[in-house]
Design an enzyme around this catalytic site. Structure first.
Site, PDB file in Angstrom:
ATOM      1  N   GLU A 178      -9.187  -0.549  -2.588  1.00  0.00           N
ATOM      2  CA  GLU A 178      -9.538   0.788  -2.602  1.00  0.00           C
ATOM      3  C   GLU A 178     -10.699   1.142  -1.909  1.00  0.00           C
ATOM      4  O   GLU A 178     -10.621   2.099  -1.121  1.00  0.00           O
ATOM      5  CB  GLU A 178      -9.558   1.283  -4.156  1.00  0.00           C
TER       6      GLU A 178
ATOM      7  N   CYS B  53       0.872  -1.237  -0.032  1.00  0.00           N
ATOM      8  CA  CYS B  53       0.136  -0.032   0.028  1.00  0.00           C
ATOM      9  C   CYS B  53       0.824   1.339  -0.025  1.00  0.00           C
ATOM     10  O   CYS B  53       1.802   1.285   0.676  1.00  0.00           O
ATOM     11  CB  CYS B  53      -0.795  -0.062   1.216  1.00  0.00           C
TER      12      CYS B  53
HETATM   13  O1  LIG Z   1      -4.622   1.903  -2.280  1.00  0.00           O
HETATM   14  C1  LIG Z   1      -3.846   2.071  -3.426  1.00  0.00           C
HETATM   15  N1  LIG Z   1      -2.680   1.568  -3.102  1.00  0.00           N
HETATM   16  O2  LIG Z   1      -2.102   1.727  -1.926  1.00  0.00           O
HETATM   17  C2  LIG Z   1      -1.651   1.469  -4.352  1.00  0.00           C
HETATM   18  C3  LIG Z   1      -1.358   0.015  -4.398  1.00  0.00           C
HETATM   19  C4  LIG Z   1      -2.718  -0.681  -4.756  1.00  0.00           C
HETATM   20  C5  LIG Z   1      -2.605  -2.205  -5.227  1.00  0.00           C
HETATM   21  C6  LIG Z   1      -2.014  -2.986  -3.890  1.00  0.00           C
HETATM   22  C7  LIG Z   1      -2.443  -4.387  -4.010  1.00  0.00           C
HETATM   23  C8  LIG Z   1      -3.839  -4.197  -4.889  1.00  0.00           C
HETATM   24  C9  LIG Z   1      -3.888  -2.949  -5.217  1.00  0.00           C
HETATM   25  C10 LIG Z   1      -0.384  -0.279  -5.313  1.00  0.00           C
HETATM   26  O3  LIG Z   1      -0.789  -0.063  -6.547  1.00  0.00           O
HETATM   27  N2  LIG Z   1       0.813  -0.601  -4.873  1.00  0.00           N
HETATM   28  N3  LIG Z   1       0.998  -1.053  -3.658  1.00  0.00           N
HETATM   29  C11 LIG Z   1       2.219  -0.788  -2.941  1.00  0.00           C
HETATM   30  C12 LIG Z   1       3.607  -0.614  -3.833  1.00  0.00           C
HETATM   31  C13 LIG Z   1       3.174  -1.627  -5.209  1.00  0.00           C
HETATM   32  C14 LIG Z   1       1.845  -0.863  -5.757  1.00  0.00           C
HETATM   33  C15 LIG Z   1       1.804  -1.689  -7.048  1.00  0.00           C
HETATM   34  O4  LIG Z   1       1.171  -2.723  -6.864  1.00  0.00           O
HETATM   35  N4  LIG Z   1       2.174  -0.897  -8.147  1.00  0.00           N
HETATM   36  C16 LIG Z   1       1.848  -1.742  -9.555  1.00  0.00           C
HETATM   37  C17 LIG Z   1       1.517  -2.985  -9.795  1.00  0.00           C
HETATM   38  C18 LIG Z   1       1.442  -3.416 -11.175  1.00  0.00           C
HETATM   39  C19 LIG Z   1       1.644  -2.360 -12.187  1.00  0.00           C
HETATM   40  C20 LIG Z   1       2.233  -1.150 -11.605  1.00  0.00           C
HETATM   41  N5  LIG Z   1       2.391  -0.694 -10.244  1.00  0.00           N
HETATM   42 NI    NI Z   2      -3.786   1.451  -0.461  1.00  0.00          NI
END
Ligand SMILES: O=CN(O)C[C@@H](CC1CCCC1)C(=O)N1NCCC[C@H]1C(=O)Nc1ccccn1
Ligand code: NI
Length: 187
Positions: free
Chosen positions: A158, A114
């Protein structure tokens, strides 16, 4: 433009609040917020821009993460071969409601992270494998979509934020990688 400095971090209490419904027509402030949140995801998924602005790439961003307790989140799930023109799911979801959950559970094999949680917290984050999601878009138009696997996981992550839930609340801390029955795992 939203930068990492604008993203609220755990244990900031705003991440544990219940967000408020968004009224239509959107205020200028809410219109800007919706656009800025989607722009964050688009910029963060462009390797050059991501680096230039020092962002962490993200596939979702919820209003409480930028200190706004409103029922609004941006979701941009890239398609597998990362073609920016054909994302799997791209939407600003306002007043979202999960109106159906599959009995089938699902979790990402490598767990979740996250942008608002700076430390790695290992463990399976148990969720529904498929959901029926109702939301309003920026014009107030109602949509009902059925999502499964990764897009479903992202939207559940989300929507959790909008109700003050963080991903690690779903981890079984006594046995972090124990599967729940015939849960589907995917990476
Ligand atoms: O609430 C929303 N958040 O906290 C952003 C989160 C949301 C995802 C986490 C798991 C399901 C939804 C997020 O995106 N991440 N979590 C932390 C670092 C990595 C990043 C990520 O998964 N990045 C990514 C993945 C694929 C392609 C491009 N980028
Ligand atoms: Ni998050």
């Amino acid at each position: 433009m939203i930068l990492m400095k604008d993203i609220v971090r755990d244990p900031n209490p705003v991440l544990r609040k219940q967000s408020k419904r968004v009224q239509f027509p959107l205020s200028k402030k809410d219109q800007k917020l919706a656009k800025d949140m989607m722009q964050y995801l688009e910029v963060s998924q462009d390797p050059k821009l991501c680096k230039r602005y020092g962002l962490r790439a993200g596939v979702g961003l919820a209003a409480p993460q930028v200190n706004v307790s409103e029922l609004m989140a941006a979701v941009l799930v890239p398609d597998d071969n990362d073609d920016p023109h054909h994302p799997q799911f791209k939407a600003v979801i306002i007043n979202p409601l999960i109106i159906a959950n599959s009995v089938q559970r699902g979790a990402m094999t490598e767990g979740e992270g996250c942008l608002s949680v700076d430390k790695d917290i290992p463990g399976l984050v148990h969720r529904a494998d498929r959901i029926t999601l109702q939301y309003q878009d920026m014009t107030g138009k109602k949509h009902i979509v059925r999502l499964k696997n990764y897009p479903a996981i992202v939207c559940q992550h989300e929507i959790d934020h909008l109700h003050g839930t963080l991903f690690y609340d779903h981890i079984n801390m006594k046995d972090r990688f124990a599967k729940q029955g015939d849960e589907v795992l995917f990476s």
